[in-house]
Design an enzyme around this catalytic site. Structure first.
Site, PDB file in Angstrom:
ATOM      1  N   LYS A 192      47.517  59.591  15.265  1.00 15.23           N
ATOM      2  CA  LYS A 192      47.279  58.189  14.921  1.00 15.23           C
ATOM      3  C   LYS A 192      47.941  57.316  15.988  1.00 15.23           C
ATOM      4  O   LYS A 192      49.149  57.134  16.013  1.00 15.23           O
ATOM      5  CB  LYS A 192      47.861  57.853  13.547  1.00 15.23           C
ATOM      6  CG  LYS A 192      47.492  56.453  13.102  1.00 15.23           C
ATOM      7  CD  LYS A 192      48.736  55.637  12.817  1.00 15.23           C
ATOM      8  CE  LYS A 192      48.457  54.179  12.584  1.00 15.23           C
ATOM      9  NZ  LYS A 192      48.169  53.436  13.824  1.00 15.23           N
TER      10      LYS A 192
ATOM     11  N   GLY B 297      60.510  54.736  10.429  1.00  8.71           N
ATOM     12  CA  GLY B 297      61.065  56.096  10.385  1.00  8.71           C
ATOM     13  C   GLY B 297      61.661  56.398   9.011  1.00  8.71           C
ATOM     14  O   GLY B 297      61.434  57.473   8.436  1.00  8.71           O
TER      15      GLY B 297
ATOM     16  N   GLU C 197      61.556  59.864  16.636  1.00 14.50           N
ATOM     17  CA  GLU C 197      62.129  59.263  17.843  1.00 14.50           C
ATOM     18  C   GLU C 197      62.097  57.762  17.614  1.00 14.50           C
ATOM     19  O   GLU C 197      61.042  57.144  17.710  1.00 14.50           O
ATOM     20  CB  GLU C 197      61.310  59.693  19.063  1.00 14.50           C
ATOM     21  CG  GLU C 197      62.127  59.683  20.333  1.00 14.50           C
ATOM     22  CD  GLU C 197      62.071  58.344  21.036  1.00 14.50           C
ATOM     23  OE1 GLU C 197      62.908  57.474  20.685  1.00 14.50           O
ATOM     24  OE2 GLU C 197      61.214  58.164  21.898  1.00 14.50           O
TER      25      GLU C 197
ATOM     26  N   CYS D 115      62.008  52.462  24.506  1.00 13.89           N
ATOM     27  CA  CYS D 115      62.987  52.825  23.473  1.00 13.89           C
ATOM     28  C   CYS D 115      64.375  52.993  24.066  1.00 13.89           C
ATOM     29  O   CYS D 115      65.366  52.643  23.432  1.00 13.89           O
ATOM     30  CB  CYS D 115      62.540  54.069  22.727  1.00 13.89           C
ATOM     31  SG  CYS D 115      62.162  55.444  23.798  1.00 13.89           S
TER      32      CYS D 115
ATOM     33  N   GLU E 298      67.408  46.175  17.853  1.00 16.09           N
ATOM     34  CA  GLU E 298      66.511  46.449  18.973  1.00 16.09           C
ATOM     35  C   GLU E 298      65.523  45.291  19.106  1.00 16.09           C
ATOM     36  O   GLU E 298      64.770  45.008  18.180  1.00 16.09           O
ATOM     37  CB  GLU E 298      65.762  47.752  18.716  1.00 16.09           C
ATOM     38  CG  GLU E 298      64.861  48.133  19.869  1.00 16.09           C
ATOM     39  CD  GLU E 298      64.200  49.485  19.664  1.00 16.09           C
ATOM     40  OE1 GLU E 298      63.678  49.738  18.560  1.00 16.09           O
ATOM     41  OE2 GLU E 298      64.200  50.285  20.615  1.00 16.09           O
TER      42      GLU E 298
END
Ligand code: NAP
Ligand code: MG
Length: 485
Positions: A183, A241, A258, A292, A389
């Site tokens: 996906k 996540g 990740e 990331c 982030e």
């Protein structure tokens, strides 16, 4: 470039062919450099996910992938690497149009990186081994292990490096003998669709790789809940996540996650600043900061702080923003309008909290979703621009006097994906490599990953590792066999 490909009525790639989505819904594909709609993709439903998982399950049960001779499996993955290279320009242009990144960056980074990943894991197909072990009655028993593929993998990838992230999941999953439903991110699905075709042309058996486009909350969620999926391999936000951990509980799927980062860079007073400064600039502004492992927190020794920040500001101001296809472009737009507003919201919140803007801090000109390279200082450890982030071209830069204090501040984060150190003192460098809390430590180097070196996060940056033997084994399980002789 095959404009033909853009003009197609893109479907879902299931069981070796294109299929329309169940409900017939479509999603616009937007070029973030212009805001223009350049194509549409299928907006899949949970019923489409069921069909894709059934195709992957059937292919796994038929055993025509996992039972291919390891050599033949390796050759096929190698052929895919060559086919990606043969279509390099098309992939690079699609990525540039869809994600916004500079064409040059896609040509030099994303596309060869994807090919290298397939080539690397092609080699592992012939090197999968179990062990024999001495158990309590040597001579009377024979004990050994074998490695088996986990089964059907749901690979869910983000929009920052669409083709590359797809390769990072597909190559090890296939080397292990798994079948996959991929996906892609709804903002950047084009290269995944093209890759499915390229893989089929290389001889990939039907149903081994399926691609389902659509929304994360629909397609992603249906995959992570699905009782017939054995593993989810995810790259994306920490928030999603954590949702996946919950969704996977139903049938106890194996997970690799990740997730995000807020990676620190430490510049010590003895560092070679001619290298450290340009690397710190690339570390945060490459891919417009949508990386990331971006070096988004900078800690510089007070002796060199002014020199370093001045150097970074000058270089940041010299970066040329523009559409990715313009050869002089250093910095493309952010992936979407929504994401740009999110990034700008952080910059505003930082200033409200009392941080000072050294450069940038505004949306770029034009229709595209551009954002100026931005540097802030005068932050406090609790501020959201220091803790969260941002995933854009936004750096927070702070000075330190004492190295222990710098390590403490660097480690004061929920994340632990990567950390970078600039020093010419070898003992200090090795000492810091131990003390810094991150899955990857970089010393005197700006970045880069290698398929033979494990990559992944500690703390809330994730579970598991990609790359290397560890990355392969994330797609396998160990079976122990005990036999009386
Ligand atoms: P995201 O929401 O975590 O998306 C990553 C992938 O997960 C996409 O394919 C997304 O699909 C899918 N997804 C979304 N919701 C899901 C759900 N409930 N269940 C299963 N899959 C789901 O990331 P984003 O919204 O694109 O970006 C938000 C932030 O994530 C960024 O600003 C950044 O902080 C972080 N991020 C990190 C990385 C990384 O490399 N670690 C990469 C990208 C983003 P859709 O695209 O269709 O929503
Ligand atoms: Mg797009």
């Amino acid at each position: 470039m095959s404009i033909d490909f853009l003009n197609r009525e893109h479907g879902l790639y299931i069981a070796g062919g294109w299929q329309p989505s169940d409900g017939g819904g479509r999603l616009d594909v937007i070029n973030p450099a212009t805001g223009a709609v350049i194509a549409t993709i299928a907006d899949a439903s949970p019923a489409d996910v069921d069909r894709a998982v059934a195709a992957a399950r059937a292919a796994f049960e038929r055993n025509d992938w996992a039972s291919l001779l390891p050599n033949a499996r390796g050759q096929l993955l190698w052929r895919i690497a060559e086919a990606i290279e043969a279509h390099a320009e098309e992939f690079a242009r699609l990525e540039c149009l869809d994600n916004g990144k500079p064409l040059l960056a896609a040509r030099r980074g994303d596309v060869p990186g994807a090919a290298d990943t397939f080539r690397y894991f092609a080699g592992w197909c012939t090197k999968i081994t179990g062990q024999t072990m001495q158990v309590s009655r040597p001579g009377q028993t024979f004990a050994y292990t074998m490695r088996e593929p986990l089964g059907v993998v749901a690979a869910i990838v983000p929009w920052n490096f669409p083709l590359l992230m797809a390769a990072w999941k597909l190559a090890p999953a296939l080397a292990a003998g798994c079948t996959v439903v991929l996906k892609p991110a709804e903002d950047t699905s084009l290269t995944a669709l093209r890759l499915a075709e390229v893989m089929a042309d290389c001889g990939m058996p039907a149903g081994v790789v399926n691609v389902v486009t659509g929304r994360g909350a629909t397609v992603g969620a249906a995959l992570t809940r699905h009782p017939d999926v054995n593993k989810v391999a995810f790259t994306g936000s920490t928030l999603v996540g954590k949702e996946i951990i919950g969704a996977a509980a139903g049938n106890l799927k194996k997970l690799t996650l990740e997730l995000g980062g807020k990676s620190p860079t430490l510049i010590l007073p003895d560092a070679d600043l001619t290298k450290a400064i340009p690397a710190a600039v690339m570390g945060i502004f490459h891919n417009a900061g949508q990386v990331c492992a971006a070096g988004s927190r900078l800690y510089v020794h007070e002796k060199v702080f002014d020199q370093v920040t001045e150097g970074i500001i000058q270089r940041a101001r010299a970066l040329r923003s523009g559409p990715g296809e313009v050869p002089t472009t250093d910095l493309g737009p952010l992936v979407s309008q929504r994401h740009r507003e999110r990034v700008h919201g952080y910059v505003e919140s930082g200033q409200r909290d009392g941080a000072q803007l050294l450069t940038g801090g505004a949306r770029g000109l034009g229709e595209g979703f551009f954002y100026e390279p931005t540097i802030l200082t005068g932050t406090k450890p609790h501020m959201s621009i220091v803790r969260e982030e941002i995933f854009g071209p936004v750096l927070v830069a702070e000075r330190f006097g004492d190295l222990d204090e710098a390590v403490e501040r660097a480690n004061d984060s929920d994340f632990g994906l990567s950390a970078t150190v600039w020093t010419t003192n070898l003992s200090l460098a090795h000492g810091l490599a131990r003390r810094l809390e991150a899955g990857t430590i970089r010393v005197n180097t700006g970045g880069g990953t290698d398929p033979n070196q494990p990559f992944g996060g500690t703390k809330q940056s994730g579970w598991g590792r990609e790359f290397g033997e560890e990355g392969l084994l994330e797609y396998m399980q160990t079976k122990s066999v005990l036999m009386t002789l």
